[in-house]
Write an enzyme that holds these catalytic residues in place. Structure first.
Site, mmCIF file in Angstrom:
data_model
loop_
_atom_site.group_PDB
_atom_site.id
_atom_site.type_symbol
_atom_site.label_atom_id
_atom_site.label_comp_id
_atom_site.label_asym_id
_atom_site.label_seq_id
_atom_site.Cartn_x
_atom_site.Cartn_y
_atom_site.Cartn_z
ATOM 1 C CG ASP A 26 -1.880 1.100 1.322
ATOM 2 O OD1 ASP A 26 -1.921 1.934 0.401
ATOM 3 O OD2 ASP A 26 -2.616 1.180 2.335
ATOM 4 N NE ARG A 69 -7.634 14.913 -8.741
ATOM 5 C CZ ARG A 69 -7.070 15.936 -8.093
ATOM 6 N NH1 ARG A 69 -6.522 16.926 -8.758
ATOM 7 N NH2 ARG A 69 -7.069 15.968 -6.776
ATOM 8 C CE LYS A 70 -9.694 6.748 -9.546
ATOM 9 N NZ LYS A 70 -10.820 5.825 -9.739
#
Lengths: 156, 156
Positions: free
Chosen positions: B66, B124-125
């Site tokens: 993550d 934006r990803k």
């Protein structure tokens, strides 16, 4: 006395897990129970489980979904066989895959509720869906494929 | 002096994260750097990060994937714009979704290597693929969809 949790039935050799092992003094020690057909874990993150100040760290949410779901998988397998969780052979599941969608920031400082449902059982695999809620709002949704631990796993 | 890590450039308000915040004294404080087109984090799990004795807890591996991936996403966005990470505006990413496949038990007690690659940037990803290796063997494979943090996130 509260009803025992799934984790209370885990054999000693699988009770050291950081997420759900009752013998891991530094771990999360989550406890999961059936509520009807759903499994439920309630857990209040610690102050250090921060992402952005005021919000819960996504890795902690993933950890909750993970151990909640492997516990649910084991409990579901006992249920399918009509066996109590204190009967042998003991079932224990490991995670084959973990998926979490983060839907909204999760506030830190309140109790979270993880709710799981068994999606399907396929031989030695159990697929569990789970949600994480804070203050009544679902903030994350997960799916775990749990695989029954083979004999001898971890005996190196 | 070693080359600074991505996390060294995080603004103070996003340096409290349990996984990667340099100001979280109880956290993992991972540090990630480019090695060519791959991002690399090296981390040795603590004894309590146990699944089954002798093996690393899957939730910890998910946490490494993550934060490694959100850091990689930010660094990739700077790279795309040809900007150094100490220039403004600061980019910071949150996790939209996290997927981890556990391929083999990960031994505890050795340094793990997380390697990431940017799969694609879509507005934006940023989609980041990552592997976790122990003793030269890939034991887990992950994919993270990281979303650029909106202005005001966490300001409650």
């Amino acid at each position: 006395m509260p009803e025992p949790a799934f984790q209370d039935y885990y054999p000693e050799n699988v009770s050291h897990c950081y997420g759900c092992g009752s013998l891991n003094a530094l771990g999360l020690r989550i406890r999961t129970r059936w509520e009807g057909d759903e499994s439920v874990t309630r857990f209040t993150p610690r102050p250090e489980h921060t992402a952005i100040p005021g919000f819960v760290y996504g890795g902690l949410l993933a950890s909750l979904v993970d151990c909640h779901s492997t516990g649910t998988a084991a409990a579901a397998m006992y249920r399918q066989e009509g066996r109590a969780m204190d009967t042998l052979p003991a079932y224990r599941f490991v995670t084959a895959s973990l998926h979490v969608d983060y839907l909204a920031p999760t506030p830190l400082g309140v109790e979270l509720e993880v709710r799981g449902r068994v999606k399907r059982i396929e031989g030695r695999k159990v697929v569990v869906e789970a949600t994480v809620s804070a203050l009544g709002k679902v903030t994350a949704r997960g799916e775990v494929v749990a695989a029954q631990m083979r004999e001898g796993f971890g005996q190196v």
